[in-house]
Design a protein around this motif. Structure first.
Motif, short mmCIF file in Angstrom:
data_model
loop_
_atom_site.label_atom_id
_atom_site.label_comp_id
_atom_site.label_asym_id
_atom_site.label_seq_id
_atom_site.Cartn_x
_atom_site.Cartn_y
_atom_site.Cartn_z
N GLY A 292 0.82 -1.20 0.00
CA GLY A 292 0.00 0.00 0.00
C GLY A 292 0.86 1.25 0.00
N SER A 296 2.31 2.75 5.48
CA SER A 296 1.15 1.98 5.94
C SER A 296 1.56 0.56 6.28
N CYS A 298 1.67 -3.27 6.17
CA CYS A 298 1.46 -4.14 5.01
C CYS A 298 1.86 -5.56 5.37
#
Length: 410
Positions: A292, A296, A298
């Motif tokens: 992503g 973020s 992941c």
């Protein structure tokens, strides 16, 4: 390592992306003999506002809370440890045997680093592995960064998939990101973790590269007697300690318990042993088609797991290899082979070639890359097993069983 759903980049030609610099460049003689590419020379490390703002985009390290894992260890003195810092040297939670050296009290041991490597395409159509061997960091880095108070070395194995772009990029830049980090050399472990994430982000920003390619990364940074292994993926580092194999890294496979829990918590799925049905590893750099936005959480993580130990006279050599080796050979088998070979010819490069040759005999299905690092100029000593007087006996039941077997064969 196997990957699904990614086209392989065939016949791609990579020219050396950086030029040599006089006085501060990378010394090609200190890099692995199997490759002609040179690493990018690191710039002078001066913490600036711009560098701090760049690092601000990286995931922050949470402060230590009661009951949580301890923060990474800061190496205030690269040559000697205080009793308090020795107390802080705890094994990282990587799911393998704690391997503190049994002779940590000995401070007079000074390792001498010498290495050899071997890389073969094996049965695959393309070679996607990269690796680097630097036996002398002071000579290699020159005047581009602060000199170390003790001997240092750096080694890395990068197992690429979906093309060679990611493996080549990380190989050429990971050391520079480590030594240029504002936390280096005060907090080496923090600097290494930040460098892996920074390399992943920088690779995503390079529009000239195929950012859907990916790579695992296994590095070994040696500062005096301190050995720090960082691993993201399924390459493996194994320490040979008087003939015994000590695993210094954990294979990041989606099916392992800790990785499965992490993946599922972040919304990922494991299908037939593959992360999201595509990748056979749970940690890698690159593969941005599976990740992503930057920063973020992941399921496919670029963050490495670290393990640290203090080398002693018991520690004889380190083996680093991609999964093409470990798919067909146990850690103990590899250590036994290398120790036997070193006692014959004392040549780490011939040892790495022997491991590759043995893996090919065992029908490995992947590229093969192996590095053997010795910590002494001398070959390993012969291990003397003291003779003991033991009386062996056999029960009546055992005698009857043996008699029955002999009667059947007569």
């Amino acid at each position: 390592m196997y990957v699904r759903g990614v086209n392989m980049a065939a016949g791609t030609d990579f020219s050396p992306p950086f030029a040599l610099l006089d006085g501060g460049g990378y010394n090609n003689s200190s890099i692995n003999k199997d490759t002609s590419r040179n690493l990018s020379p690191p710039p002078t490390r001066i913490p600036t506002a711009s560098s701090k703002s760049l690092m601000a985009g990286l995931p922050a390290t949470p402060s230590h809370q009661p009951g949580s894992s301890p923060p990474p260890i800061c190496l205030i003195d690269l040559e000697f440890r205080s009793p308090f810092s020795l107390f802080l040297l705890q094994a990282m939670d990587v799911g393998i045997v704690v391997n503190k050296s049994p002779s940590d009290e000995k401070t007079d041991f000074s390792p001498v680093f010498r290495s050899g490597s071997c890389a073969e395409e094996g049965p695959k159509q393309y070679m996607e592995d990269e690796h680097v061997c630097i036996d002398d960091l002071n000579q290699h880095l020159g005047s581009t960064t602060a000199s170390f108070s003790s001997m240092g070395a750096f080694y890395g194995v990068f197992d690429g998939h979906g093309g060679t772009d990611a493996a080549l990029f990380v190989r050429n830049n990971i050391l520079r990101y480590i030594v240029d980090d504002f936390q280096f050399p005060m907090c080496v472990e923090k600097a290494i973790k930040s460098a892996f994430v920074r390399a992943d982000y920088a690779f995503a920003d390079d529009s000239s590269l195929d950012i859907s390619s990916g790579t695992t990364a296994l590095t070994a940074l040696m500062l005096g007697r301190t050995l720090i292994i960082a691993n993201a993926g399924d390459c493996r580092a194994v320490l040979g300690r008087r003939g015994r194999a000590i695993e210094m890294s954990k294979d990041h496979k989606p099916n392992s318990t800790s990785e499965r829990l992490r993946i599922e918590k972040l919304g990922g799925v494991i299908y037939d042993g593959y992360l999201n049905g595509q990748l056979s590893v749970s940690r890698a750099l690159g593969d941005w088609h599976m990740k992503g936005p930057k920063g973020s959480a992941c399921p496919l993580s670029p963050e490495p797991e670290l393990q640290e130990t203090n080398l002693s006279e018991e520690d004889e050599f380190l083996i680093m290899g991609c999964d093409g080796l470990w798919d067909v050979m146990s850690s103990q088998c590899a250590v036994t082979i290398v120790r036997k070979e070193l006692m014959l010819h004392n040549d780490p490069e011939r040892c790495s070639r022997e491991l590759v040759r043995e893996a090919l005999k065992r029908n490995t299905c992947d590229n093969l890359t192996v590095i053997v690092v010795c910590f002494s100029q001398d070959p390993p000593p012969r291990i003397e097993i003291p003779q003991t007087r033991v009386r062996r006996s056999i029960s009546l039941e055992g005698l009857n069983l043996l008699k029955g077997v002999l009667d059947e064969n007569s």
